[in-house]
Design a protein around this motif. Structure first.
Motif, mmCIF file in Angstrom:
data_model
loop_
_atom_site.group_PDB
_atom_site.id
_atom_site.type_symbol
_atom_site.label_atom_id
_atom_site.label_comp_id
_atom_site.label_asym_id
_atom_site.label_seq_id
_atom_site.Cartn_x
_atom_site.Cartn_y
_atom_site.Cartn_z
ATOM 1 N N ASN A 110 -25.126 -9.269 -16.214
ATOM 2 C CA ASN A 110 -26.397 -8.548 -16.173
ATOM 3 C C ASN A 110 -27.575 -9.445 -16.520
ATOM 4 N N LEU A 111 -27.359 -10.360 -17.451
ATOM 5 C CA LEU A 111 -28.458 -11.187 -17.943
ATOM 6 C C LEU A 111 -28.896 -12.257 -16.949
ATOM 7 N N ILE A 112 -27.948 -12.789 -16.167
ATOM 8 C CA ILE A 112 -28.284 -13.924 -15.296
ATOM 9 C C ILE A 112 -28.268 -13.580 -13.813
ATOM 10 N N ALA A 113 -27.985 -12.327 -13.458
ATOM 11 C CA ALA A 113 -27.821 -11.950 -12.044
ATOM 12 C C ALA A 113 -29.028 -12.310 -11.189
ATOM 13 N N ASP A 114 -30.235 -12.153 -11.721
ATOM 14 C CA ASP A 114 -31.439 -12.381 -10.921
ATOM 15 C C ASP A 114 -31.677 -13.851 -10.594
ATOM 16 N N HIS A 115 -30.890 -14.746 -11.175
ATOM 17 C CA HIS A 115 -31.043 -16.173 -10.892
ATOM 18 C C HIS A 115 -30.251 -16.602 -9.653
ATOM 19 N N PHE A 116 -29.574 -15.650 -9.013
ATOM 20 C CA PHE A 116 -28.710 -15.985 -7.889
ATOM 21 C C PHE A 116 -29.138 -15.243 -6.634
ATOM 22 N N GLU A 117 -28.795 -15.834 -5.494
ATOM 23 C CA GLU A 117 -29.097 -15.190 -4.218
ATOM 24 C C GLU A 117 -28.287 -13.908 -4.036
ATOM 25 N N ALA A 118 -27.084 -13.917 -4.543
ATOM 26 C CA ALA A 118 -26.206 -12.752 -4.418
ATOM 27 C C ALA A 118 -25.235 -12.744 -5.584
ATOM 28 N N VAL A 119 -24.759 -11.556 -5.936
ATOM 29 C CA VAL A 119 -23.849 -11.418 -7.070
ATOM 30 C C VAL A 119 -22.722 -10.456 -6.709
ATOM 31 N N CYS A 120 -21.608 -10.620 -7.396
ATOM 32 C CA CYS A 120 -20.461 -9.737 -7.144
ATOM 33 C C CYS A 120 -19.588 -9.681 -8.394
ATOM 34 N N PHE A 121 -19.260 -8.470 -8.812
ATOM 35 C CA PHE A 121 -18.342 -8.265 -9.939
ATOM 36 C C PHE A 121 -17.126 -7.534 -9.396
ATOM 37 N N LEU A 122 -15.998 -8.212 -9.343
ATOM 38 C CA LEU A 122 -14.757 -7.605 -8.848
ATOM 39 C C LEU A 122 -13.892 -7.213 -10.031
ATOM 40 N N GLU A 123 -13.649 -5.914 -10.165
ATOM 41 C CA GLU A 123 -12.891 -5.398 -11.295
ATOM 42 C C GLU A 123 -11.393 -5.357 -11.001
ATOM 43 N N ASP A 124 -10.607 -5.465 -12.065
ATOM 44 C CA ASP A 124 -9.152 -5.256 -12.005
ATOM 45 C C ASP A 124 -8.496 -6.024 -10.861
ATOM 46 N N LEU A 175 -20.163 -14.922 -9.146
ATOM 47 C CA LEU A 175 -18.964 -14.118 -8.919
ATOM 48 C C LEU A 175 -18.206 -13.971 -10.227
ATOM 49 N N VAL A 176 -17.965 -12.742 -10.640
ATOM 50 C CA VAL A 176 -17.161 -12.467 -11.826
ATOM 51 C C VAL A 176 -15.864 -11.805 -11.380
ATOM 52 N N LEU A 177 -14.753 -12.401 -11.750
ATOM 53 C CA LEU A 177 -13.432 -11.862 -11.426
ATOM 54 C C LEU A 177 -12.819 -11.317 -12.709
ATOM 55 N N ASP A 178 -12.624 -10.042 -12.761
ATOM 56 C CA ASP A 178 -12.110 -9.380 -13.955
ATOM 57 C C ASP A 178 -10.596 -9.267 -13.905
ATOM 58 N N ASP A 179 -9.922 -9.825 -14.915
ATOM 59 C CA ASP A 179 -8.472 -9.722 -15.073
ATOM 60 C C ASP A 179 -7.714 -10.486 -13.989
ATOM 61 N N VAL A 180 -7.891 -11.797 -13.991
ATOM 62 C CA VAL A 180 -7.137 -12.686 -13.095
ATOM 63 C C VAL A 180 -5.943 -13.242 -13.855
ATOM 64 N N ASP A 181 -4.749 -13.168 -13.277
ATOM 65 C CA ASP A 181 -3.578 -13.703 -13.966
ATOM 66 C C ASP A 181 -2.727 -14.617 -13.089
#
Length: 211
Positions: A110-124, A175-181
Motif C-alpha cells: 500500500n505504501l509504495i504502490a504509486d511508485h510503479f506503473e502497475a501493481v499486483c497482489f496475488l493471494e494464497d 508484484l507481491v506473491l503471498d504464501d509461496v512454498d
C-alpha cells in the motif's frame, strides 16, 4: 538548499525532507512522444489510462490493529532499492505461520504502490497452484491485473512465462506473491523479467539461508 540549511539550522530535518522530495521528483519517469510511434491520439489515451489506473487504485485492507509495523515496513522498503531501475529486486519474508508476514507485505504494498506503473497482489499462491490448472490461472490473473483487461489466453505454463516476459518486460511492476512454498511457483509467475520488483512473501522455505 545551502541558504535553507542556514535559515532552518534548528530544524534541519525539514530541509532533509525537501532534498529527498526533490530527488524523488527528479527520478520520476515521464511520457515521451515520438512521431514515428503512432498517432498522438493513441499516445494521449495511454496516458489517460495509466493515470486513471493509479487514481482509481484502492489500498488493500491490512489489519484492524497493526502492531509493530512502524519499524519493519521501512526496513523492507529499503531492501527493494526502488531508486534503482536497472535490475530485478526480490525480497523474501519468511517465518512461521501467524507472525504477520502477509500483514507486513500488505503494508509495504500500500505504501509504495504509486511508485510503479502497475501493481499486483496475488493471494494464497500455494493453495491456488494446487488446483487444476493452478499455475496457468495465476499467470492469467497476473497478466489481467497488470494489463487491465480480461480474456488473456495461455495454453500452458511455459507459454505463460513467455507471455509475461514479452508483454511486461518494459514495465516497472510491483508484484507481491503471498504464501509461496515452491520454486516452480515463483518461476512461473515472476520468471526473469527485466525491471520487475518482486516482494515474494514466504519465499521458498528450503532456501531460507539464501534470503
Amino acid at each position: 538548499m545551502a541558504k535553507h540549511e542556514k535559515r532552518y539550522k534548528d530544524d534541519i530535518n525539514k530541509v532533509d525532507k525537501w532534498k529527498k522530495a526533490l530527488h524523488q521528483l527528479a527520478n520520476l519517469s515521464g511520457y515521451h512522444y515520438k512521431h514515428g510511434d503512432g498517432y498522438e491520439r493513441k499516445f494521449i489515451e495511454k496516458i489517460v489510462q495509466d493515470i486513471s489506473r493509479k487514481v482509481s487504485r484502492v489500498p488493500l485492507p491490512v489489519a484492524d490493529y497493526p502492531v509493530g509495523l512502524e519499524s519493519r515496513v521501512p526496513e523492507v522498503i529499503s531492501l527493494l532499492e526502488m531508486d534503482s531501475s536497472d535490475r530485478v529486486h526480490m525480497v523474501g519474508i519468511h517465518g512461521i505461520g501467524g507472525i504477520g508476514k502477509t500483514t507486513l507485505a500488505l503494508a509495504v504494498y500500500n505504501l509504495i504502490a504509486d511508485h510503479f506503473e502497475a501493481v499486483c497482489f496475488l493471494e494464497d499462491v500455494r493453495e491456488h497452484s494446487e488446483e487444476p490448472g493452478g499455475l496457468v490461472n495465476l499467470q492469467k490473473d497476473f497478466l489481467c491485473k497488470i494489463l487491465g483487461k480480461e480474456g488473456v489466453h495461455i495454453i500452458g505454463v511455459r507459454d505463460g512465462i513467455s507471455q509475461i516476459q514479452r508483454r511486461l518486460s518494459q514495465m516497472k511492476i510491483l508484484l507481491v506473491l503471498d504464501d509461496v512454498d515452491e520454486e516452480e511457483q515463483l518461476k512461473a509467475i515472476a520468471g526473469n523479467l527485466i525491471g520487475l520488483v518482486v516482494a515474494a512473501e514466504s519465499l521458498l522455505r528450503q532456501r531460507t539461508n539464501d534470503c
